[in-house]
Scaffold this motif. Structure first.
Motif, PDB file in Angstrom:
ATOM      1  N   ASN A   7      36.440  36.523  32.404  1.00  0.00           N
ATOM      2  CA  ASN A   7      36.052  37.924  32.423  1.00  0.00           C
ATOM      3  C   ASN A   7      34.637  38.150  32.936  1.00  0.00           C
ATOM      4  O   ASN A   7      34.230  39.290  33.112  1.00  0.00           O
ATOM      5  CB  ASN A   7      36.167  38.506  31.012  1.00  0.00           C
ATOM      6  N   ILE A   8      33.899  37.076  33.147  1.00  0.00           N
ATOM      7  CA  ILE A   8      32.526  37.252  33.618  1.00  0.00           C
ATOM      8  C   ILE A   8      32.419  36.941  35.106  1.00  0.00           C
ATOM      9  O   ILE A   8      31.973  37.776  35.887  1.00  0.00           O
ATOM     10  CB  ILE A   8      31.553  36.390  32.786  1.00  0.00           C
ATOM     11  N   CYS A   9      32.864  35.752  35.529  1.00  0.00           N
ATOM     12  CA  CYS A   9      32.710  35.432  36.952  1.00  0.00           C
ATOM     13  C   CYS A   9      33.925  35.871  37.765  1.00  0.00           C
ATOM     14  O   CYS A   9      33.904  35.797  38.985  1.00  0.00           O
ATOM     15  CB  CYS A   9      32.446  33.948  37.147  1.00  0.00           C
ATOM     16  N   LEU A  10      34.977  36.318  37.096  1.00  0.00           N
ATOM     17  CA  LEU A  10      36.204  36.797  37.735  1.00  0.00           C
ATOM     18  C   LEU A  10      36.922  35.700  38.513  1.00  0.00           C
ATOM     19  O   LEU A  10      37.819  35.976  39.294  1.00  0.00           O
ATOM     20  CB  LEU A  10      35.935  37.998  38.647  1.00  0.00           C
ATOM     21  N   ASP A  11      36.491  34.441  38.311  1.00  0.00           N
ATOM     22  CA  ASP A  11      37.164  33.312  38.940  1.00  0.00           C
ATOM     23  C   ASP A  11      38.064  32.666  37.886  1.00  0.00           C
ATOM     24  O   ASP A  11      37.957  32.981  36.712  1.00  0.00           O
ATOM     25  CB  ASP A  11      36.095  32.316  39.418  1.00  0.00           C
ATOM     26  N   CYS A  53      29.746  30.583  31.676  1.00  0.00           N
ATOM     27  CA  CYS A  53      29.502  32.017  31.813  1.00  0.00           C
ATOM     28  C   CYS A  53      29.197  32.634  30.454  1.00  0.00           C
ATOM     29  O   CYS A  53      28.224  33.372  30.293  1.00  0.00           O
ATOM     30  CB  CYS A  53      30.728  32.712  32.409  1.00  0.00           C
TER      31      CYS A  53
END
Lengths: 184, 200
Positions: free
Chosen positions: A32-36, A54
């Motif tokens: 949910n933070i780096c979207l990776d 993250c």
């Protein structure tokens, strides 16, 4: 706390998430933070998935107000659960300067009653039968044949007569006690 | 750390472009001229049933090095009359752009939040005290002023002839258009007060 989480997936939402996976790669498992795709994945108590690096950086950014980046529930380092997939080939990946992912917690199964040290098996261990049952305890002890204690001594031996004597003394004590109980 | 900010902005850019809101042309994101993608231009349309309806608002977005752990710096490039947005600088007073920022928020949610802010001003936590005072004390004048600003600066199509005339009147006296409009807006469209204000 997680009840007001707008993004906590319910059963129906989980189903749509499944279709999302088929159309959009593995978006369902994105951090949910780096979207990776989450690496060194951890999940918060409110159910949100992150990369550990993250999430760690997020918690470091605001140490005195640690909230979930998605739903703002209170979170902390100790309350994150790491996720170990099967094909985790990057286990040896040294997580650089970051502290390691929190360890999985394994608690012992709970004991359902009984004191293992006493060897009473599954039966409940009771300390006392109450005051009224005291004399029956005396009688009961004479009928315990198979509990591993030495049996009554052979008739004719001095031990036998001593036991008889003791037995009678206790019998009288018991009778007196019951008599006292009846009067009182 | 191969900059996480750049990676994220790339993904967010796709997200905005693919979003339903972009399809309805409610929000839009432009990469701007900078190569490192750290300065972007956002566009939101004024929400319907507000004085901003029909307006198109351009936002300057600066992505900090520490993004997404710190919020993007956003300000209105288009002039706007709103209690939580400075009418002079475009600075925005919105909690999620400050201490309520969370790393899972994206440029899409920021743009949508700003659109929601246009629809529901928060006069008790103002950025522009004059606007907030007018919003509370003279809601009708506030509504008309905001509509007028929308038409004047954000390509809005709802004219407010009375206010336009007053601006033209002051321009006839030799004042610059924007300054005249600001003075009139700040003085509840009282021409005398505005003139005094401009001359002081």
């Amino acid at each position: 706390m997680s009840s007001d989480t707008p993004t906590s997936p319910g059963p129906t939402e989980g189903a749509t998430g499944g279709s999302e996976v088929s159309t959009d790669g593995n978006a369902f498992f994105e951090c949910n933070i780096c979207l990776d795709t989450a690496r060194d994945a951890v999940v918060s108590m409110c159910g949100h998935l992150f990369c550990w690096p993250c999430l760690h950086q997020w918690l470091e950014t605001r140490p005195n107000r640690q909230t979930c980046p998605v739903c703002k529930a209170g979170i902390s380092k100790d309350k994150c659960i790491p996720i170990y997939g099967r094909g985790a080939s990057d286990q040896q990946d040294p997580r650089e300067k970051l502290p390691p992912r929190p360890q999985g917690q394994r608690s012992e199964p709970e004991n359902n009653g009984g004191f293992p040290g006493f060897g009473f098996g599954d039966g409940g261990f009771q300390m006392s039968f109450g005051i009224g049952a005291f004399p029956f305890g005396i009688f009961a002890s004479t009928f315990n044949f198979n509990d591993g204690r030495p049996g009554p001594a052979q008739p004719g031996t001095p031990q036998h007569s001593e036991e008889q004597f003791l037995s009678k003394v206790f019998l009288w004590v018991a009778i007196l006690f019951m008599f006292w109980l009846l009067i009182a | 750390m191969a900059n996480i900010a750049v990676q994220r902005i790339k993904r967010e850019f796709k997200e905005v472009v693919k979003s339903d809101e972009a399809a309805k042309s409610m929000i839009h994101l432009d990469m701007g001229s900078s190569e490192n993608m750290m300065e972007l231009t956002g566009t939101i349309s004024g929400p319907p049933d507000t004085p901003y309806a029909g307006g198109t608002y351009i936002l300057d977005i600066r992505i900090p090095e520490t993004y997404p752990f710190n919020p993007p710096k956003v300000k209105f490039n288009t002039k706007i009359w709103h209690p939580n947005i400075s009418s002079a600088t475009g600075a925005i007073c919105l909690d999620i752009l400050k201490d309520q920022w969370a790393a899972a928020m994206t440029l899409r949610t920021v743009l949508l939040s700003l659109q929601a802010l246009l629809a529901s001003p928060e006069p008790d936590d103002p950025q522009d005290a004059v606007v907030a005072k007018q919003f509370k004390e003279n809601p009708d004048i506030f509504f008309q002023t905001a509509t007028h600003w929308t038409q004047a600066y954000a390509k809005g199509s709802t004219p407010v002839p009375e206010y336009s005339d007053k601006v033209t009147q002051l321009m006839g006296m030799g004042f610059e258009e924007h300054k005249a409009r600001v003075a009139l807006s700040n003085n509840n469209w009282n021409v005398e007060c505005a003139t005094e204000n401009l001359l002081s």
